[in-house]
Design an enzyme around this catalytic site. Structure first.
Site, mmCIF file in Angstrom:
data_model
loop_
_atom_site.group_PDB
_atom_site.id
_atom_site.type_symbol
_atom_site.label_atom_id
_atom_site.label_comp_id
_atom_site.label_asym_id
_atom_site.label_seq_id
_atom_site.Cartn_x
_atom_site.Cartn_y
_atom_site.Cartn_z
ATOM 1 N N ASP A 62 0.823 -1.205 0.000
ATOM 2 C CA ASP A 62 0.000 0.000 0.000
ATOM 3 C C ASP A 62 0.862 1.262 0.000
ATOM 4 O O ASP A 62 1.839 1.362 0.761
ATOM 5 C CB ASP A 62 -0.900 -0.017 1.241
ATOM 6 C CG ASP A 62 -1.722 1.242 1.392
ATOM 7 O OD1 ASP A 62 -2.605 1.470 0.554
ATOM 8 O OD2 ASP A 62 -1.462 2.004 2.344
ATOM 9 N N GLU A 85 1.312 0.079 -4.928
ATOM 10 C CA GLU A 85 0.494 1.269 -5.164
ATOM 11 C C GLU A 85 1.427 2.443 -4.975
ATOM 12 O O GLU A 85 2.047 2.585 -3.927
ATOM 13 C CB GLU A 85 -0.665 1.358 -4.181
ATOM 14 C CG GLU A 85 -1.509 2.610 -4.388
ATOM 15 C CD GLU A 85 -2.421 2.924 -3.213
ATOM 16 O OE1 GLU A 85 -3.467 3.550 -3.441
ATOM 17 O OE2 GLU A 85 -2.088 2.560 -2.064
#
Length: 605
Positions: A271, A306
């Site tokens: 993330d 990401e």
């Protein structure tokens, strides 16, 4: 269990093994607490027992006769009682006792599984708590047959690390080694992975190494977890490069290895890596990727990022075309351009992608739309060149948890747009050489929203509500006044998929549409993605049409011609190659509105 890492710090040989170590005679409990002068342990509610403090900041205690199932906590000098930061299971949530779990006792059955090549991936993102009415690993396992039947080859699970409260998206986790107990036991997660492998599906897990959640993180009480040297959207950065950072780095890197080794996961999605700050010569991300791949050996293991900065350096390939560090990145750019095409929405961050249909072609052909150019709405430049990367370095989608959840009502595109444009952009992203990712329920046109939800104490809940209102108020078109309460149980409940809706006639039609596209992808496109090179794509916007061509394996060429508008568009030149798909209609010179044409040309001799 042998130590995972030993390292020399001064004159002390440090054994970095986190969590309880089970042996025939008992259990060794371990806590890295350099800021604590003394630590005690409470096992199964007994009186606190003092723990030996070693020179390296570790506190260790061997308890004879203790077996899996025992519960324990650590006591600090100020009287605080805390769980194990490397706990494997928290039956009473993040503030309760940790449970000793023997993960080695799980009986795996898919022992011949070694993973799937990346180009075969069709990813399905899901949130365990809302994927089913029960919201458990076991209930998710019961739905794997559905996913395999439509052509999904990988599931990507939103974070499961133990978070505070009854429900959460997962990005507020504080105990990264413990699957949240609301989803079941660690063995239930293992059973889900084992079953997925029997269906030929990889399992990826979303992990969060850029911050810890706001409630239940006791590590700063006894260890230098954070540093003022770096700032993130959540406050001080995690200490990956200051005093005591070696153990912090090991805590995170071993966590990544833990999921791959102990749970046999096939990859991780990291993330918001742009918020991971590290000034060491080898950045944490590089070291983590290197060591995870070393631990995986010959298995197919894929690492996804990401990255808001669109740093293509993380995706670079070696001389043989293999990822040096990370396999692929979620490509928000392809989402934004296809979302604008299907909905006409041009507010907020969509402004930088609006009024230029050529951006669709660039996103499909080169990955990033912005490769260092200035973005007016963002107010700065963004990205690095990506045209020299293979298309499989990018994951494309028209929905994911963020892009739905960023809306005030968490509403899905299908609830406010006609079917034609949605089917058109679906065909494009499922038939392009980029790796496609579906969001749970998308395949049958699920209408349930997916709003942001969490469950803290009332003080934190109010801060979340206020922060959410302020965030949404900055986005024209998202009415913060009507925004859902992210802390309400009803908000979580409305996100749960209603699987009975698959039986609707329109849902069955959508399912058939997705299945046909994915069958075509596996049969005709995936074989062309093996060892595909980079920089072999072209695009143009001509007479209202988006035209993209890719040169793939063995010189074959894949063509997509799309009319993403309400008016017919004139075809500038004869369509070439063998037609493999047509959505809508086409004549010799005209492509109808919301039509997509795809063909393949064989290699030229």
């Amino acid at each position: 269990m042998a130590p995972i890492v030993q390292d020399k710090e001064g004159d002390v040989l440090v054994d970095y093994t986190f969590g309880p170590v089970i042996s025939h005679g008992g259990v060794e409990f371990r806590l890295w607490a350099p800021l604590a002068t003394e630590v005690s342990i409470i096992i199964d509610g007994s009186h606190p027992r003092p723990i030996e403090r070693l020179q390296d900041g570790w506190h260790r205690y061997f308890a004879t006769g203790v077996k899996p199932g025992s519960q324990y906590r650590f006591g600090l000098p100020d009287g605080t009682v805390v769980p194990d930061p490397a706990s494997r299971h928290q039956p009473q949530d993040v503030h309760g006792a940790s449970e000793v779990v023997d993960l080695k006792s799980f009986e795996w059955t898919a022992n011949d599984w070694s993973g799937r090549p990346w180009e075969e991936s069709v990813i399905y993102e899901l949130h365990v708590g809302s994927f089913s009415a029960e919201g458990t690993f076991r209930a998710a396992t019961e739905r794997l047959a559905h996913l395999a039947e439509i052509g999904v080859t990988a599931i990507q699970i939103m974070p499961v690390s133990d978070f505070p409260g009854r429900y959460n998206w997962g990005y507020d986790g504080v105990l990264p080694y413990a699957p949240d107990s609301s989803y079941g036991r660690p063995e239930d997660f293992m059973a889900l992975v084992d079953a997925a492998h029997h269906y030929g599906m990889s399992v990826f897990l979303d992990v969060v190494y850029n911050h810890f959640g706001p409630d239940g993180n006791y590590l700063p009480n006894y260890a230098p977890l954070f540093t003022e040297h770096h700032k993130t959207p959540w406050g001080n950065g995690i200490n990956y490069d200051g005093d005591g950072s070696k153990a912090v780095r090991e805590f995170v890197i071993q966590n990544a290895i833990y999921w791959i080794r102990e749970f046999r996961l096939d990859g991780l999605r990291l993330d918001a890596v742009h918020a991971i700050k590290d000034d060491n010569e080898e950045h944490l991300l590089r070291e983590l990727a290197r060591r995870v791949r070393e631990a995986a050996g010959t298995r197919h293991v894929h690492l996804i990022v990401e990255n808001e900065d669109n740093d293509s350096d993380l995706l670079m390939r070696d001389e043989e075309g293999r990822p040096r560090s990370f396999t692929a990145q979620w490509n928000d750019d392809i989402h934004h351009v296809l979302h604008i095409a299907a909905t006409g929405e041009m507010f907020g961050y969509y402004q930088d992608y609006a009024d230029d249909n050529g951006k669709i072609g660039r996103a499909l052909a080169e990955g990033f739309v912005f490769q260092g150019e200035h973005m007016p709405y963002r107010g700065e430049s963004r990205g690095k060149p990506s045209f020299d990367l293979p298309p499989t370095a990018f994951i494309s989608f028209i929905q994911n948890h963020d892009q739905i959840g960023n809306r005030a009502l968490g509403d899905r595109m299908i609830t406010f747009r006609p079917l034609k444009p949605i089917r058109a952009v679906t065909a494009i992203y499922l038939l392009s050489p980029q790796i496609p990712m579906l969001f749970m329920g998308e395949e049958w046109g699920a209408c349930e929203p997916f709003p942001y939800f969490c469950d803290f104490d009332e003080e934190l809940n109010e801060k979340v509500r206020q922060g959410r209102r302020e965030e949404l108020s900055r986005l024209p078109g998202f009415d913060a006044v009507d925004a859902l309460d992210p802390t309400a149980h009803s908000t979580f409940e409305m996100a749960k998929l209603d699987w009975s809706q698959r039986e609707r006639a329109d849902a069955s039609e959508m399912l058939a549409f997705y299945k046909s596209l994915l069958t075509l992808r596996h049969q005709r496109i995936v074989p062309l993605l093996q060892d595909v090179g980079a920089g072999n794509a072209s695009f143009r916007h001509d007479g209202g049409l988006t035209i993209v061509d890719w040169t793939l394996a063995a010189g074959s060429r894949l063509h997509i011609v799309a009319n993403l508008a309400d008016q017919p568009a004139k075809i500038p030149a004869p369509l070439t190659g063998e037609q493999i798909f047509l959505l809508g209609s086409v004549s010799e010179t005209i492509l109808a509105p919301w039509s997509v044409y795809s063909s393949i040309s064989p290699a030229r001799n």
